[in-house]
Design a protein around this motif. Structure first.
Motif, short mmCIF file in Angstrom:
data_model
loop_
_atom_site.label_atom_id
_atom_site.label_comp_id
_atom_site.label_asym_id
_atom_site.label_seq_id
_atom_site.Cartn_x
_atom_site.Cartn_y
_atom_site.Cartn_z
N PRO B 14 61.11 36.69 -16.98
CA PRO B 14 59.70 36.29 -17.10
C PRO B 14 59.42 35.62 -18.43
O PRO B 14 59.87 36.08 -19.48
N ARG B 15 58.65 34.52 -18.39
CA ARG B 15 58.26 33.84 -19.62
C ARG B 15 56.79 34.02 -19.89
O ARG B 15 56.33 33.89 -21.02
N LEU B 16 56.02 34.23 -18.85
CA LEU B 16 54.60 34.54 -19.02
C LEU B 16 54.13 35.25 -17.76
O LEU B 16 54.36 34.77 -16.67
N LEU B 107 62.05 26.92 -24.54
CA LEU B 107 62.07 27.64 -25.82
C LEU B 107 60.69 27.77 -26.42
O LEU B 107 60.36 28.80 -27.02
N ILE B 110 59.10 30.59 -24.87
CA ILE B 110 59.70 31.86 -25.26
C ILE B 110 59.16 32.32 -26.60
O ILE B 110 58.73 33.46 -26.77
N PHE B 111 59.15 31.41 -27.57
CA PHE B 111 58.81 31.83 -28.93
C PHE B 111 57.32 31.84 -29.22
O PHE B 111 56.88 32.42 -30.20
N HIS B 112 56.56 31.19 -28.36
CA HIS B 112 55.12 31.16 -28.62
C HIS B 112 54.35 31.70 -27.45
O HIS B 112 53.38 31.10 -26.98
N MET B 113 54.78 32.84 -26.96
CA MET B 113 54.16 33.45 -25.79
C MET B 113 52.66 33.64 -26.00
O MET B 113 51.86 33.39 -25.10
N ASP B 114 52.27 34.05 -27.19
CA ASP B 114 50.85 34.30 -27.42
C ASP B 114 50.05 33.00 -27.34
O ASP B 114 48.96 32.96 -26.76
N HIS B 117 49.43 32.05 -23.83
CA HIS B 117 48.34 32.84 -23.28
C HIS B 117 46.99 32.28 -23.66
O HIS B 117 46.07 32.20 -22.84
N TYR B 118 46.86 31.85 -24.95
CA TYR B 118 45.57 31.33 -25.39
C TYR B 118 45.22 30.05 -24.65
O TYR B 118 44.07 29.82 -24.27
N LEU B 154 49.33 35.12 -38.07
CA LEU B 154 50.02 36.38 -37.80
C LEU B 154 51.07 36.69 -38.84
O LEU B 154 51.22 37.80 -39.31
N SER B 155 51.85 35.65 -39.17
CA SER B 155 53.02 35.93 -40.00
C SER B 155 52.75 35.68 -41.47
O SER B 155 53.65 35.70 -42.27
#
Lengths: 820, 192
Positions: B14-16, B107, B110-114, B117-118, B154-155
């Protein structure tokens, strides 16, 4: 405590895991770190931890310990925190947990926040997972935002309102004032969501529906602008201006115009315009056309428009794009009920779709084909459908087989064709046939009286080929049990008769009993069949042996049957022939779905269609009761009335003699017997006051006659012939009274010569009203197997003007058609 | 109404996942697996519509999917949505992702799932279609991302910590501490 790793790091680490176990280990380690970080109430890194938690949740790992943390994030002042906090709430929380209520206050504050994006987040969360309590509390805020001029918030508020209405339907009225000027918005996003809101309100409440009907002109105008306006870059999708909005408006128009002439009238033009002007080369154009077609079919459109719609669907069917074809088949299925003839024109295309490789299209085409079958095209369609049944996937076979049976039942052009079709289905897809089709088929075969020999022969041959398909085996063994004598005597008319000996038949049936492929039910069927053959075949000893062997079978069912049959051989041998005689024609149970009116009399048949023996056991004893009455005495047999008490049962010997008289054409006992007391599950004769339903040969063929006309009392006889037994004449008497006083306590009795059998049913009343104000009707059924001229003696008793009147008369002037 | 939106790759990872109706977590994973089985069996030249599996809703639900390179985008919808319209919606969603991520590939998801979502939140809300204008969606997402960046994102926590200390008001340190005969010279520390 070192800073928690970034989301990116975590993802990278997890991706390096080579096995599921490794991944699980990494995740568990990280979860532990996150948990301790949460315990430390670390504000700076909380958002990062929750983001990681959501990622792990997506992969399927439990994340419930993050729920409270999401709430803390939502309460924070920073946008970043709120964003990830609300996302977490939507993914991890739901209304089943009480924790979610804690959000209510935060959402309320955020709905009034100065930043529109925070307001947007709050609206989004409320609209996704707001529970009914939350919705009740916050509906006012949502309503306020619905009136704002900020289009970003307005569109979100509209969808949030839809969610609130879904959760708490009573609040719908609250949003009504805000909808007043929703449609005058310029922003397409707001327009789109407003139309969704209006659609939801109209679907939920008929009052709203009538209220919003006045918006039809406005909607038509908006749609027109969309079509007519030239190229507008911001809304353009593949050359069409905002197709999503067009589709939404068309859907709302459909709901508004559904049963309303005026609205439909107003929409006609625009629908025609859309239908003709939309470009069909891309998917978007087809989406709009599809929606238009559905709308045209649903509202009260004029016929020209409907023809246009069906033609569009026909064009869709020929399109190369599979999606379009699928969509066309779906909509044709919806319209086939109302516009049957129009859809028939595309029948050949639909049948071609059966051969498509795509599973979804095949399924749709199959359903549609069954809907299109009618009396004219039954032969051609059935050929195609049987071919489809042979070659389709197993998931279709059950549905297809049931469909074939239903269609064959409704439209079979001849009995032979019907039986052939059933045989074909049983032999090719026998194991997928539904369980309830076995009794249906058995009943069908019993009722096709003249085809018994042919049927049993074909079934026997099929059984020789293959005994693995249980429904086929069950039907075959039942038939062989019933009609084994026809099989052995080689009497088939339709086909080349095969030469079979009794021993061969018994070999086959015994083979079924011992085979590993037979289910217990099948074994029961074959044991019963063998037993039935004991009266039809001469090799009784062999049968006795088989039956006694199974008296000690492990299977309780078989054991019980065998023991009972054994008893029949020993103690009740005199009753055996009567008990095992041919089954009578069975009534079709009305619980079997859509059945024709022809044969039903509206009563359900509880046990008539079982494979077990109760019906024939009760049947003969009833016969004994009634026929005995006829046996006694004079050459004019006595009357049997339905209210008579039951007579004591007699021995079977007389029964046999009697049955020798009646010609056994496979269903003789459908004749005037088994009336008995009401609780009896008698077959045909219950509720025969609805007699007229039962007979499908029109009474117009036989003229009615006046049987008696004296002293103001006139009795007319009208005739019908009962199917399936042509030897039964059904006479309905109509008694009318031309005098000026009622005739009360009216009783009509009749008697016939010994060669006939008569049955009188209850009269409609026993008062014949004066001056022809009404008639008393009563039904007489006469069995006339030897086709002799019908004669009848009638006796009338009634009370007229205080005095009792009695009269006897003979009726001889029956029209020849009634007894020939 | 849209019941669920699933994005997974050719191997079923699953990716999203976004459900607009409550399902227990275990059930969610089962649904993903079942949907993957149904969709991966499909040939490339058949139609994009499938009857829904047994787990997700009843006969009213359909699966509408599109296959882009290594990803399957599956929307589970009920009969109130236009099937062809949803196909277009998937296209709009993917094109929006493309605009936001600049030639989006797996990719990125994968790395920017959030972030995905937005973006999805601006397109579909509560199971209903919110906005279909690509430019509008991209603009809104950009503005929100900018807001997040201005707060540090976030980071950015360590950077924030650094800047916080930078802005700290340290009281002036005396340069010369005179303790009698001793003369200790304190080195001058530059504020950091």
């Amino acid at each position: 405590m070192p800073a928690p790793i970034r989301l990116r790091e975590l993802i990278r680490t997890i991706r390096t895991a080579r096995t599921q176990a490794e991944e699980r280990e990494m995740i568990q380690k990280e979860c532990a770190a996150i948990r301790s970080s949460f315990r430390e109430e670390d504000n700076t890194y909380r958002c990062r931890n929750v983001a990681k938690l959501l990622y792990m949740h997506m992969l399927g790992y439990p994340a419930h310990f993050g729920q409270l943390e999401c709430l803390k994030l939502i309460a924070s002042q920073k946008f970043t925190d709120k964003r990830i906090g609300y996302l977490g709430a939507m993914l991890l929380l739901d209304e089943r947990q009480d924790v979610h209520l804690l959000m209510t206050n935060c959402i309320k504050n955020d709905l009034n926040h100065s930043t529109q994006y925070v307001q947007g987040l709050a609206l989004c969360t409320l609209g996704c997972m707001g529970s009914s309590e939350m919705c009740r509390d916050l509906a006012g805020e949502v309503e306020k935002l619905l009136k704002t001029s900020n289009s970003y918030l307005r569109k979100k508020a509209a969808l949030c309102a839809v969610h609130v209405i879904r959760k708490v339907p009573e609040l719908m009225e609250m949003f009504l004032p805000a909808t007043k000027n929703l449609l005058s918005e310029k922003n397409h996003g707001v327009l789109h969501t407003s139309v969704v809101l209006l659609t939801e309100m109209c679907e939920r409440s008929p009052d709203m529906l009538s209220h919003f009907r006045k918006l039809v002109p406005q909607l038509v105008r908006i749609l027109k602008n969309l079509i007519m306006s030239g190229y507008s870059p911001e809304h353009d999708v593949s050359g069409i201006s905002d197709p999503f909005l067009q589709v939404r408006i068309l859907r709302l128009l459909r709901i508004l115009g559904r049963s309303d002439d005026d609205s439909s009238e107003a929409m006609n033009d625009i629908l025609a315009q859309v239908a003709t002007n939309t470009e069909t080369s891309k998917n978007v154009g087809n989406a709009i056309l599809y929606e238009t077609v559905l709308t045209i079919m649903d509202i009260k459109s004029e016929s020209g428009l409907r023809v246009l719609a069906i033609n569009i669907l026909g064009r869709f069917l020929l399109n190369n794009d599979k999606n379009i074809r699928y969509v066309a088949l779906t909509s044709l299925l919806k319209t086939v009920q109302t516009d049957h003839n129009a859809v028939q024109r595309h029948r050949s295309t639909i049948v071609d779709c059966l051969k498509d490789l795509d599973v979804s299209i095949k399924r749709r085409a199959m359903e549609l084909s069954f809907a299109l079958v009618n009396g004219n095209n039954i032969r051609g369609m059935m050929k195609e459908l049987l071919y489809f049944l042979d070659s389709c996937d197993p998931e279709f076979k059950a549905d297809c087989a049931s469909g074939v049976f239903l269609a064959a039942e409704k439209y079979a052009p001849s009995k032979r064709w019907h039986i052939d079709t059933i045989m074909r289905v049983l032999t090719t897809s026998g194991s997928y046939v539904r369980d309830d089709s076995v009794p249906n088929l058995i009943q069908l075969i019993t009722n096709s009286v003249e085809m018994h020999a042919y049927t049993v022969q074909r079934l026997y041959k099929a059984l020789l080929d293959d005994i693995s398909q249980q429904p086929l085996v069950q039907v075959s063994s039942w038939c062989i049990g019933e009609y084994g004598d026809l099989l052995v005597s080689g009497q088939c008319e339709e086909e080349e008769p095969i030469q079979v000996t009794e021993d061969e038949v018994l070999d086959v049936l015994e083979g079924l009993l011992v085979s590993n492929l037979s289910t217990p039910v099948t074994r029961g069927y074959s044991l019963t069949a063998i037993m039935k053959l004991s009266t039809r075949f001469s090799s009784v000893n062999r049968i006795k042996k088989v039956v006694s062997i199974y008296g000690s079978s492990i299977d309780v069912e078989l054991q019980q049957r065998a023991v009972e049959y054994n008893a029949m051989f020993k103690k009740y041998d005199h009753m055996r022939p009567a008990l095992l005689e041919r089954m009578p024609i069975m009534e079709k149970s009305s619980s079997n779905g859509p059945t024709e009116m022809v044969q039903t009399n509206g009563e359900t048949e509880p046990s008539a269609l079982e494979s077990k023996h109760p019906p024939p056991v009760t049947q003969p004893t009833n016969q004994a009761n009634d026929l005995l009455d006829l046996l006694g005495g004079n050459d004019v047999g006595p009357v049997i009335q339905t209210s008579m008490p039951t007579k004591p049962p007699s021995s079977g010997g007389e029964l046999l003699d009697l049955l020798g008289d009646l010609s056994l054409t496979g269903g003789p006992t459908s004749a005037p017997v088994s009336t008995g007391p009401p609780p009896q599950p008698g077959f045909l004769l219950d509720g025969l006051s609805s007699q007229n339903l039962f007979n499908d040969i029109s009474a117009a063929g036989i003229p009615s006659m006046t049987a008696y006309n004296k002293n103001g009392l006139k009795i007319e006889f009208t005739f019908e012939r009962a199917t399936p037994n042509p030897n039964i004449a059904v006479i309905t008497i109509h008694a009318s009274n031309t005098t000026d006083a009622d005739m009360t306590e009216f009783v009509f009795q009749a008697a016939v010569p010994k060669t006939f059998q008569l049955q009188l049913l209850s009269p409609s009343s026993n008062v014949v009203p004066a001056l022809n104000q009404g008639t008393v009707t009563q039904v007489i059924r006469v069995l006339n197997p030897q086709k002799q001229q019908l004669r009848m003696r009638i006796k009338l008793t009634y009370s007229h003007k205080g005095s009792a009147v009695q009269d006897l008369a003979e009726v001889n002037n029956f029209p020849p058609q009634s007894w020939q | 109404m849209i019941n669920a939106i699933l994005i997974f790759n050719n191997h079923g990872k699953p990716r999203l996942i976004r459900f607009y109706q409550y399902f227990a977590e275990e059930l969610q994973q089962q649904i993903i697996r079942e949907t993957f089985h149904l969709v991966s069996k499909r040939d490339d030249n058949v139609c994009n519509f499938l009857e829904g599996g047994s787990l997700i809703g009843g006969s009213d639900y359909k699966l509408i999917y599109r296959h882009y390179a290594t990803l399957y985008f599956v929307f589970c919808v009920d009969s109130s949505e236009s099937e062809l319209g949803i196909l277009d919606l998937i296209q709009v969603f993917v094109e929006t992702l493309d605009k936001c991520f600049e030639n989006v590939c797996e990719l990125d998801l994968i790395f920017h799932m959030d972030k995905v979502h937005y973006i999805l939140q601006e397109v579909v809300m509560g199971g209903m279609v919110l906005e279909t204008n690509m430019n509008e969606i991209v603009a809104q997402v950009e503005l929100q991302n900018r807001m997040e960046k201005s707060e540090g994102g976030l980071s950015a926590a360590p950077a924030r910590a650094v800047s916080a200390v930078k802005n700290m008001n340290l009281p002036e340190m005396p340069r010369n501490i005179n303790i009698g005969d001793l003369n200790i010279k304190v080195p001058s520390l530059s504020p950091f």
